[in-house]
Write an enzyme that holds these catalytic residues in place. Structure first.
Site, PDB file in Angstrom:
ATOM      1  N   THR A  70      28.053  30.470  21.056  1.00 22.43           N
ATOM      2  CA  THR A  70      28.862  31.435  20.303  1.00 22.43           C
ATOM      3  C   THR A  70      27.938  32.410  19.580  1.00 22.43           C
ATOM      4  O   THR A  70      28.115  33.635  19.650  1.00 22.43           O
ATOM      5  CB  THR A  70      29.787  30.699  19.308  1.00 22.43           C
ATOM      6  OG1 THR A  70      30.675  29.878  20.063  1.00 22.43           O
ATOM      7  CG2 THR A  70      30.577  31.660  18.446  1.00 22.43           C
ATOM      8  N   GLN A 179      28.929  27.461  31.192  1.00 22.21           N
ATOM      9  CA  GLN A 179      29.467  26.444  32.113  1.00 22.21           C
ATOM     10  C   GLN A 179      28.714  26.441  33.444  1.00 22.21           C
ATOM     11  O   GLN A 179      29.143  25.795  34.403  1.00 22.21           O
ATOM     12  CB  GLN A 179      30.972  26.683  32.352  1.00 22.21           C
ATOM     13  CG  GLN A 179      31.828  26.589  31.104  1.00 22.21           C
ATOM     14  CD  GLN A 179      31.956  25.163  30.545  1.00 22.21           C
ATOM     15  OE1 GLN A 179      31.515  24.194  31.152  1.00 22.21           O
ATOM     16  NE2 GLN A 179      32.564  25.043  29.372  1.00 22.21           N
ATOM     17  N   SER A 199      24.203  26.845  26.116  1.00 17.18           N
ATOM     18  CA  SER A 199      24.528  25.886  25.062  1.00 17.18           C
ATOM     19  C   SER A 199      24.058  24.496  25.482  1.00 17.18           C
ATOM     20  O   SER A 199      24.213  24.114  26.642  1.00 17.18           O
ATOM     21  CB  SER A 199      26.045  25.881  24.849  1.00 17.18           C
ATOM     22  OG  SER A 199      26.376  24.990  23.818  1.00 17.18           O
ATOM     23  N   HIS A 201      25.144  21.465  24.318  1.00 18.24           N
ATOM     24  CA  HIS A 201      26.067  20.318  24.337  1.00 18.24           C
ATOM     25  C   HIS A 201      26.910  20.232  25.601  1.00 18.24           C
ATOM     26  O   HIS A 201      27.654  19.265  25.782  1.00 18.24           O
ATOM     27  CB  HIS A 201      26.922  20.272  23.060  1.00 18.24           C
ATOM     28  CG  HIS A 201      28.003  21.290  22.955  1.00 18.24           C
ATOM     29  ND1 HIS A 201      29.305  21.002  23.264  1.00 18.24           N
ATOM     30  CD2 HIS A 201      27.988  22.567  22.551  1.00 18.24           C
ATOM     31  CE1 HIS A 201      30.046  22.087  23.041  1.00 18.24           C
ATOM     32  NE2 HIS A 201      29.265  23.046  22.613  1.00 18.24           N
ATOM     33  N   THR A 237      15.545  28.892   9.336  1.00 23.64           N
ATOM     34  CA  THR A 237      14.672  27.817   9.831  1.00 23.64           C
ATOM     35  C   THR A 237      15.275  27.198  11.086  1.00 23.64           C
ATOM     36  O   THR A 237      16.456  26.874  11.117  1.00 23.64           O
ATOM     37  CB  THR A 237      14.502  26.732   8.738  1.00 23.64           C
ATOM     38  OG1 THR A 237      13.986  27.374   7.577  1.00 23.64           O
ATOM     39  CG2 THR A 237      13.565  25.629   9.186  1.00 23.64           C
ATOM     40  N   CYS A 323      41.558  27.288  24.375  1.00 17.64           N
ATOM     41  CA  CYS A 323      40.174  27.508  23.999  1.00 17.64           C
ATOM     42  C   CYS A 323      39.912  26.822  22.672  1.00 17.64           C
ATOM     43  O   CYS A 323      38.805  26.445  22.384  1.00 17.64           O
ATOM     44  CB  CYS A 323      39.814  28.976  23.949  1.00 17.64           C
ATOM     45  SG  CYS A 323      40.914  29.942  22.972  1.00 17.64           S
TER      46      CYS A 323
HETATM   47  N1  PLP Z   1      31.235  30.129  26.404  1.00 15.38           N
HETATM   48  C1  PLP Z   1      31.886  29.257  27.191  1.00 15.38           C
HETATM   49  C2  PLP Z   1      32.254  29.653  28.588  1.00 15.38           C
HETATM   50  C3  PLP Z   1      32.220  27.988  26.722  1.00 15.38           C
HETATM   51  O1  PLP Z   1      32.895  27.129  27.509  1.00 15.38           O
HETATM   52  C4  PLP Z   1      31.864  27.639  25.392  1.00 15.38           C
HETATM   53  C5  PLP Z   1      32.247  26.337  24.812  1.00 15.38           C
HETATM   54  O2  PLP Z   1      33.333  25.848  25.024  1.00 15.38           O
HETATM   55  C6  PLP Z   1      31.178  28.588  24.609  1.00 15.38           C
HETATM   56  C7  PLP Z   1      30.890  29.812  25.152  1.00 15.38           C
HETATM   57  C8  PLP Z   1      30.776  28.294  23.186  1.00 15.38           C
HETATM   58  O3  PLP Z   1      29.644  27.480  23.142  1.00 15.38           O
HETATM   59  P1  PLP Z   1      29.180  26.795  21.767  1.00 15.38           P
HETATM   60  O4  PLP Z   1      30.076  25.622  21.569  1.00 15.38           O
HETATM   61  O5  PLP Z   1      27.747  26.380  22.019  1.00 15.38           O
HETATM   62  O6  PLP Z   1      29.275  27.801  20.688  1.00 15.38           O
END
Ligand code: PLP
Length: 375
Positions: A70, A179, A199, A201, A237, A323
């Site tokens: 994000t 993804q 990302s 996670h 940091t 979402c």
């Molecule tokens: N973009 C997509 C396509 C995602 O599926 C997600 C998470 O669901 C994000 C962005 C956001 O990622 P983060 O949770 O690391 O902010």
């Protein structure tokens, strides 16, 4: 427990947990400190940065750590608009983006930018020419995701960005590859992407850490004002333990993508055969989608009701059009899925470690749901 919600988040791998914990226990230094502890923390970050850069086939200096995708996309979109959009006020994106991109563009619009949002055609596919036609000499930025998080659709990023660059090489390109990263090939040079959001996670890494690839020479207006961390790109940091975990997550997935993809394709085939045999199930994802995200509808029964029915049996999935917290995103509608199917959409998302036995159990539970809930 059957966990089929890996597009929402993944269970951190054991080696990731170890990397995070050992960094917290043994290497708590601030990477900006000039002493030995600071240097060690810096080395841990350098190691993780190199692993991510290697996975992208790029140089470590092009990888910037953030708090997640994000933030990466906000920095990319608002940062590029801040630098290149002083006179060029047109920006282009799609109607199927994740909220992190969608809202960044909505903010640009409120600030006076002309935002062009391209939709897929009736067949659910994007036509690259639509983007190329929309790009003019007044355009500063194009942003397009690689894999859609709700349907698994693969967007034609390479074709779009190549066409855009050919038409006007000054337009900056950004791709949300959350993804896709470490699941299918993501290489900035091949995609012609100037910026890529990632990302940790979603790939068995920790939550709260991500990265933004920024091609050398691209200048972004800094969004996190503060210190000179991340080469002056992002103040604050760095989350060294999470970054160590991110590096480990990438490292353990490097080199065996083909094997994982084969497993996933087999699992998807098995899943789709079962889905076809079950009355009342409609598959919403297209044949060209990635194998690890499948969107289906149990026709006539609201997603949330099915989701909670399955949850009682310790089977975890997402409602297919959410979402956040069940709010409808409208993305399925953009892909041509009817409102009735959208209301009953379910997203099943695998890892290569999921099995056919789990799929059998899932369908047994779905059949039970159908019997109980359709009354
Ligand atoms: N973009 C997509 C396509 C995602 O599926 C997600 C998470 O669901 C994000 C962005 C956001 O990622 P983060 O949770 O690391 O902010």
């Amino acid at each position: 427990m059957i966990y089929f919600d890996n597009a929402a988040t993944t269970k951190p791998a054991d080696s990731v947990v170890k990397a995070v914990c050992s960094c917290m226990e043994e290497n708590f230094g601030n990477p900006s400190s000039l002493h030995m502890l600071g240097l060690r923390a810096q080395q841990i970050m350098d190691g993780a940065r190199k692993k991510i850069a290697d996975a992208l086939c790029t140089a470590p200096e092009t990888v910037y750590f953030t708090s997640g995708a994000t933030e990466s996309s906000n920095l990319a979109i608002r940062g590029a608009a801040g630098t290149y959009g002083r006179r060029k006020k047109r920006v282009i994106t799609t109607t199927v983006e994740h909220s992190s991109v969608k809202e960044a563009f909505a903010r640009l619009e409120a600030e006076g930018f002309e935002v062009i949002r391209i939709s897929p055609g009736e067949n659910g596919e994007f036509n690259p020419q639509d983007f190329i036609d929309a790009a003019d000499e007044n355009t500063c930025l194009v942003s397009m995701m690689l894999v859609n998080n709700e349907t698994g659709a693969v967007l034609p990023v390479r074709k779009v960005f190549t066409g855009i660059k050919r038409k006007n090489s000054e337009i900056v390109t950004h791709c949300d590859a959350v993804q896709a990263f470490m699941k299918i090939n993501v290489k900035p040079d091949e995609l012609k992407a100037d910026m890529i959001s990632m990302s940790a996670h979603k790939i068995y890494g920790p939550k709260g850490v991500g990265a933004l690839y920024v091609r050398k020479g691209i200048r972004l207006l800094k969004q996190n004002l503060g210190g000179k961390q991340e080469n002056g790109m992002r103040g604050g940091t760095e989350a060294v333990p999470l970054i160590a975990g991110f590096g480990e997550a990438v490292s353990r997935l490097s080199g065996n993508m083909t094997e994982r993809t084969e497993k996933l394709e087999e699992l998807r085939k098995y899943f789709l055969e079962k889905a076809e045999k079950m009355d009342g199930v409609q598959v919403n994802s297209t044949a060209s989608a990635v194998p690890y995200i499948i969107n289906i509808s149990l026709k006539g029964i609201r997603s949330e009701i099915v989701l909670h029915f399955l949850e009682e049996r310790e089977i975890y999935i997402s409602s297919g059009s959410a979402c956040s917290k069940g709010a409808k995103s409208g993305v399925l509608g953009e892909f041509g899925i009817s409102p009735a199917l959208e209301d009953s959409a379910l997203r099943i998302s695998f890892t290569h470690e999921n099995t056919k036995e789990e799929t059998d159990e899932f369908f047994a539970a779905l059949e039970a749901a159908e019997k109980r809930l359709r009354r």
